[in-house]
Structure formats: C-alpha cells, structure tokens
Write a protein that holds these residues in place. Structure first.
Motif, PDB file in Angstrom:
ATOM      1  N   SER A  77      -6.158  18.965  -1.273  1.00  0.00           N
ATOM      2  CA  SER A  77      -7.264  18.179  -0.267  1.00  0.00           C
ATOM      3  C   SER A  77      -7.371  16.695  -0.637  1.00  0.00           C
ATOM      4  N   ILE A  78      -6.474  16.029  -1.204  1.00  0.00           N
ATOM      5  CA  ILE A  78      -6.619  14.806  -1.561  1.00  0.00           C
ATOM      6  C   ILE A  78      -5.936  13.610  -0.585  1.00  0.00           C
ATOM      7  N   SER A  79      -6.780  12.923  -0.230  1.00  0.00           N
ATOM      8  CA  SER A  79      -6.088  11.694   0.440  1.00  0.00           C
ATOM      9  C   SER A  79      -6.275  10.422  -0.285  1.00  0.00           C
ATOM     10  N   ALA A  80      -5.372   9.403  -0.307  1.00  0.00           N
ATOM     11  CA  ALA A  80      -5.439   8.435  -1.065  1.00  0.00           C
ATOM     12  C   ALA A  80      -4.836   7.162  -0.562  1.00  0.00           C
ATOM     13  N   VAL A  81      -5.221   6.025  -0.777  1.00  0.00           N
ATOM     14  CA  VAL A  81      -4.531   4.681  -0.772  1.00  0.00           C
ATOM     15  C   VAL A  81      -4.642   3.990  -1.907  1.00  0.00           C
ATOM     16  N   THR A  82      -3.385   3.507  -2.239  1.00  0.00           N
ATOM     17  CA  THR A  82      -3.032   3.076  -3.441  1.00  0.00           C
ATOM     18  C   THR A  82      -2.763   1.419  -3.394  1.00  0.00           C
ATOM     19  N   LEU A 116       0.972  -1.000   0.073  1.00  0.00           N
ATOM     20  CA  LEU A 116       0.035   0.005  -0.043  1.00  0.00           C
ATOM     21  C   LEU A 116       0.890   1.209  -0.014  1.00  0.00           C
ATOM     22  N   ILE A 117       0.383   2.298  -0.792  1.00  0.00           N
ATOM     23  CA  ILE A 117       0.873   3.628  -0.498  1.00  0.00           C
ATOM     24  C   ILE A 117      -0.235   4.538   0.002  1.00  0.00           C
ATOM     25  N   ARG A 118      -0.046   5.147   1.038  1.00  0.00           N
ATOM     26  CA  ARG A 118      -0.960   5.945   1.758  1.00  0.00           C
ATOM     27  C   ARG A 118      -0.542   7.508   1.392  1.00  0.00           C
ATOM     28  N   GLN A 119      -1.441   8.179   1.201  1.00  0.00           N
ATOM     29  CA  GLN A 119      -1.136   9.689   0.751  1.00  0.00           C
ATOM     30  C   GLN A 119      -2.154  10.673   1.696  1.00  0.00           C
ATOM     31  N   GLU A 120      -1.352  11.268   2.442  1.00  0.00           N
ATOM     32  CA  GLU A 120      -2.057  12.222   3.341  1.00  0.00           C
ATOM     33  C   GLU A 120      -2.656  13.464   2.657  1.00  0.00           C
ATOM     34  N   PRO A 121      -3.505  14.229   3.009  1.00  0.00           N
ATOM     35  CA  PRO A 121      -4.080  15.328   2.181  1.00  0.00           C
ATOM     36  C   PRO A 121      -2.989  16.367   1.849  1.00  0.00           C
ATOM     37  N   ASN A 122      -2.963  16.733   0.560  1.00  0.00           N
ATOM     38  CA  ASN A 122      -1.889  17.646   0.184  1.00  0.00           C
ATOM     39  C   ASN A 122      -2.684  19.182  -0.221  1.00  0.00           C
ATOM     40  N   ASN A 123      -2.003  19.948  -0.782  1.00  0.00           N
ATOM     41  CA  ASN A 123      -2.464  21.237  -1.142  1.00  0.00           C
ATOM     42  C   ASN A 123      -3.866  21.157  -1.787  1.00  0.00           C
ATOM     43  N   ASP A 157      -0.237  -3.866  -5.881  1.00  0.00           N
ATOM     44  CA  ASP A 157      -0.069  -4.720  -6.602  1.00  0.00           C
ATOM     45  C   ASP A 157      -1.279  -4.563  -7.885  1.00  0.00           C
ATOM     46  N   TYR A 158      -2.032  -4.017  -7.593  1.00  0.00           N
ATOM     47  CA  TYR A 158      -3.167  -3.699  -8.809  1.00  0.00           C
ATOM     48  C   TYR A 158      -3.196  -2.291  -9.475  1.00  0.00           C
ATOM     49  N   ASN A 159      -2.399  -1.480  -8.802  1.00  0.00           N
ATOM     50  CA  ASN A 159      -2.555  -0.050  -9.154  1.00  0.00           C
ATOM     51  C   ASN A 159      -3.729   0.566  -9.055  1.00  0.00           C
ATOM     52  N   VAL A 160      -4.470   0.492  -8.002  1.00  0.00           N
ATOM     53  CA  VAL A 160      -5.740   0.770  -7.892  1.00  0.00           C
ATOM     54  C   VAL A 160      -5.777   2.014  -6.858  1.00  0.00           C
ATOM     55  N   SER A 161      -6.176   2.987  -7.041  1.00  0.00           N
ATOM     56  CA  SER A 161      -6.284   4.317  -6.037  1.00  0.00           C
ATOM     57  C   SER A 161      -7.396   4.554  -5.633  1.00  0.00           C
ATOM     58  N   VAL A 162      -7.776   4.658  -4.308  1.00  0.00           N
ATOM     59  CA  VAL A 162      -9.028   4.947  -3.802  1.00  0.00           C
ATOM     60  C   VAL A 162      -8.799   6.414  -3.158  1.00  0.00           C
ATOM     61  N   MET A 163      -9.471   7.353  -3.737  1.00  0.00           N
ATOM     62  CA  MET A 163      -8.927   8.548  -3.099  1.00  0.00           C
ATOM     63  C   MET A 163     -10.207   9.449  -2.654  1.00  0.00           C
ATOM     64  N   LEU A 164      -9.871  10.539  -1.815  1.00  0.00           N
ATOM     65  CA  LEU A 164     -10.749  11.372  -1.041  1.00  0.00           C
ATOM     66  C   LEU A 164     -10.590  12.864  -1.514  1.00  0.00           C
ATOM     67  N   PHE A 165     -11.391  13.527  -1.821  1.00  0.00           N
ATOM     68  CA  PHE A 165     -11.146  15.145  -2.108  1.00  0.00           C
ATOM     69  C   PHE A 165     -12.122  15.740  -1.227  1.00  0.00           C
ATOM     70  N   HIS A 166     -11.735  16.319  -0.127  1.00  0.00           N
ATOM     71  CA  HIS A 166     -12.360  17.133   0.886  1.00  0.00           C
ATOM     72  C   HIS A 166     -13.175  18.429   0.110  1.00  0.00           C
ATOM     73  N   SER A 167     -14.352  18.504   0.188  1.00  0.00           N
ATOM     74  CA  SER A 167     -15.184  19.481  -0.443  1.00  0.00           C
ATOM     75  C   SER A 167     -16.621  19.703   0.410  1.00  0.00           C
ATOM     76  N   LEU A 168     -16.813  20.775   1.147  1.00  0.00           N
ATOM     77  CA  LEU A 168     -18.106  20.684   1.954  1.00  0.00           C
ATOM     78  C   LEU A 168     -19.227  21.016   1.186  1.00  0.00           C
ATOM     79  N   TYR A 169     -18.975  21.702   0.101  1.00  0.00           N
ATOM     80  CA  TYR A 169     -20.176  22.217  -0.825  1.00  0.00           C
ATOM     81  C   TYR A 169     -20.129  21.944  -2.177  1.00  0.00           C
TER      82      TYR A 169
END
Length: 376
Positions: free
Chosen positions: A148-153, A139-146, A156-168
C-alpha cells in the motif's frame, strides 16, 4: 539523523526567552511587543490568516501529481483568493518554505505519510512544493504495491516522499465471520519503521457506517468480538495501541514521529455562525481572528490525551483550529467527481501551510532542547 533532533511532545512548537537565539537560527523572526522586548513564547499554531499576494508557493498547473479530487483550479474554481492567505502566528513569523533547503537537509532520507485520504492530500501538497523547488530533478514515481505504498523520489537528492494508505492505523483482518477491526493489533509497524520521518493521521473513517464502513465486526480492547462499539472509544483505543507501538518499537533517535491533528470538515454552517449553510459552497474567505466558534472537536482532545501518554518524543502537528478557520479552502464542487467535498482541501492550498509547519517542526527541533511540554 542525530539524537539532537529531539522533538517537543507538546502539540505546539514553543520557544522560551532562554532559547531566542536558537529560535532565530531556525528561521523564526521575533515580533516586538509594545514595550520593545522580544516575545517570550511562540505557539506557531495560534494565529490568524492574513492576505499575502506572494502566495501560492507554486502553480498547481505545473504539478503533475495532483489527483482530480484536489485539483480545484483544473476543475474550474473561478476564484483564486483562497490561494493567497498566509498563516500568521501571533508572536512570530513562519519562515517561508524553502523546498531546495528541504531537499538538501533530508538528502538520502525517507519521509512517509501514514493515513487516509487526508494524508494523501497532505502528501501531494509536499510533493508539489518540492517539485516547484527542483523542477529539473529526475523523479522516480512508485505506484501503490502490495504494501500500500506510493512514493516519489527526487533522484538528485535521493529523497523519497512516501504514502502508506491506512484508514485506521490498526489492523483489519479477513476472518470467517467477515472483516474484523482489531483495536489492539498493529502489524504494519515493521514497514513504517524503515523511514526517517513518519507523519501519522487517522480520524476520517471512524464514524463511517453502512456501505462506507470498512469492517463488519470490531475486536475491543478486552478481546471481545462486537458488531459495533462507541466510535470515540474505539478511536481512543486504536490510538493507544499506536502510542504503545511508538514507545516499544520506534527508535526516535533515528525516526522522527509526528501526528497530524484532526482535519476538520465544513458541512454545518452553525459551526461558524451561519446556521443556514449546509456546506462550503461559495465560501471564498477564511474566518477572521483566531477562534473557531464551535471550538475543537472531541477527537482533537482524544489525540492530545493519547500523545501526552507517550514516553518518547512525538510532535503533534496541531493544524485543527487553523484549518477550521479555512471554510473557503475545500474543493466544494470543483473536483473531478463534481460532488460536494467539504472534507478534503484544494492543492495548491491549505495543506501547503501544513507542510510549512511540518518543516518548522522538523528543523527547529535540531536546535531546541526543551523538555517536553504538557498541553493543557
């Protein structure tokens, strides 16, 4: 991803009698009616909760990604019954989630959740489900950057599951007068567009006021700067801005668009015919049946109205009613803050069902060639 991945615009996955073979191929198993014939339609969002001791799909203590807001088991929830309910659609069975199959199918792809803390809730559930299916994957774990993206890749499958923080979903700009919520402005689309699956959500913050309100002024649809506005009108305008962006900027042949329906809270027992209750504390079982006494919230109708207006294929993950029935599935006081939370959901728990339905929506669309269906 091929254009044959066409999505239903309707707020439910529905299969006609003419498509029974493709429905079987995509993992649905037909129930037989009393007359012995196959049921013609299956709305996977209509059904009820049934006890199933083969659930949960994973052990939350084995998932290192769960935040303290959602980790009910870690923070002392004594009952486990809430983990052992399975969503049963009225006319078909959901296929059990297969995380290995998910990773294989979306190899080399990016899945992004865009929204508030309910999207965080949803995202963490999916990561735990995939982690349980591939515990040895690097796994590669990416914390929020400029951005606002968090991700876990899953390497072995090159699948990234990402989160973009946006309230509205729409923009908030810092101006000389303060923070301005701009209902007609959406600039983050260029970031979102670089993904294969987009799962959007917004609602939780639209009625927040006082110190919890994240803006000082609002720019209305006609460009006027206002100190306040009818919040439901603002919500509708912002969703319309998002809908126009989908139609103008998203290539739905390569990027699949899903909007998660309104996630309910449980602070008013009158909504489920227990008017003496003021929160979800000590709730341990779902409501029986398929109908929530209070009905759908107004925001759910706004979401359906706006999605009907979109010309391109967008799928409504219509989880509102099935989640309303789960007054037992919130953290309540069993979270790292020890506050009463009847808004978010335990992980493991209800969001796992959202992801089972998400997977059905993504995979059934490959073989289903229905024209868009209108929600009544």
């Amino acid at each position: 991803m091929a254009s044959s991945y066409s999505f239903l615009v309707a707020g439910f996955v529905i299969f006609s009698c003419l498509c029974s073979a493709t429905a079987f191929a995509s993992g649905f198993h037909r129930k037989k009616s009393n007359l012995g014939s196959s049921s013609c339609n299956c709305n996977v969002y209509q059904g009820s909760w049934v006890y199933d001791d083969s659930y949960p799909l994973y052990n939350s203590s084995d998932c290192p990604f769960i935040r303290k807001e959602f980790d009910c088991h870690k923070y002392g929830r004594p009952d486990h019954l809430y983990l052992q309910y399975r969503w049963q659609p009225t006319n078909c069975h959901l296929p059990r989630f297969n995380g290995q199959q998910f990773l294989e199918r979306f190899k080399g792809k990016k899945v992004m959740f865009v929204g508030d803390s309910v999207s965080l809730n949803h995202w963490q559930s999916l990561i735990c489900m995939l982690r349980a299916a591939a515990p040895n994957s690097s796994l590669i774990r990416q914390e929020p950057n400029n951005n606002s993206i968090s991700a876990v890749t899953f390497q072995d499958y090159n699948v990234s599951v990402m989160l973009f923080h946006s309230l509205y979903l729409v923009d908030i700009d810092e101006e000389t007068i303060g923070r301005v919520l701009k209902l007609n402005s959406l600039r983050n689309g260029n970031i979102w567009n670089n993904t294969d699956v987009l799962v959007f959500n917004t609602w939780l913050w639209w009625y927040r006021r006082g110190v919890k309100q994240q803006w000082d002024y609002v720019q209305s649809a006609d460009g006027k700067i206002l100190k306040d506005i009818d919040r439901m009108d603002a919500f509708r305008t912002a969703l319309t801005t998002w809908a126009k962006w989908v139609d103008s900027d998203v290539d739905t042949n390569t990027t699949k668009v899903i909007f998660q329906g309104i996630s309910p809270s449980h602070y008013n027992g009158a909504d489920w015919n227990e008017p003496e209750l003021r929160n979800c504390s000590r709730e341990m079982t779902p409501l029986n049946g398929s109908v929530y006494p209070a009905g759908l919230p107004q925001a759910a109708y706004v979401v359906k109205e706006v999605i009907r207006s979109i010309k391109k294929p967008v799928h409504l993950l219509d989880i509102t009613t099935l989640s309303q029935l789960r007054k037992d599935a919130h953290p309540s006081s069993y979270n790292g803050f020890k506050g009463m939370d009847c808004t978010h959901w335990c992980v493991a728990g209800l969001p796992d069902t959202w992801n089972e339905l998400l997977y059905v929506a993504l995979t059934s669309s490959q073989s289903n060639r229905h024209k868009p269906t209108t929600i009544n």
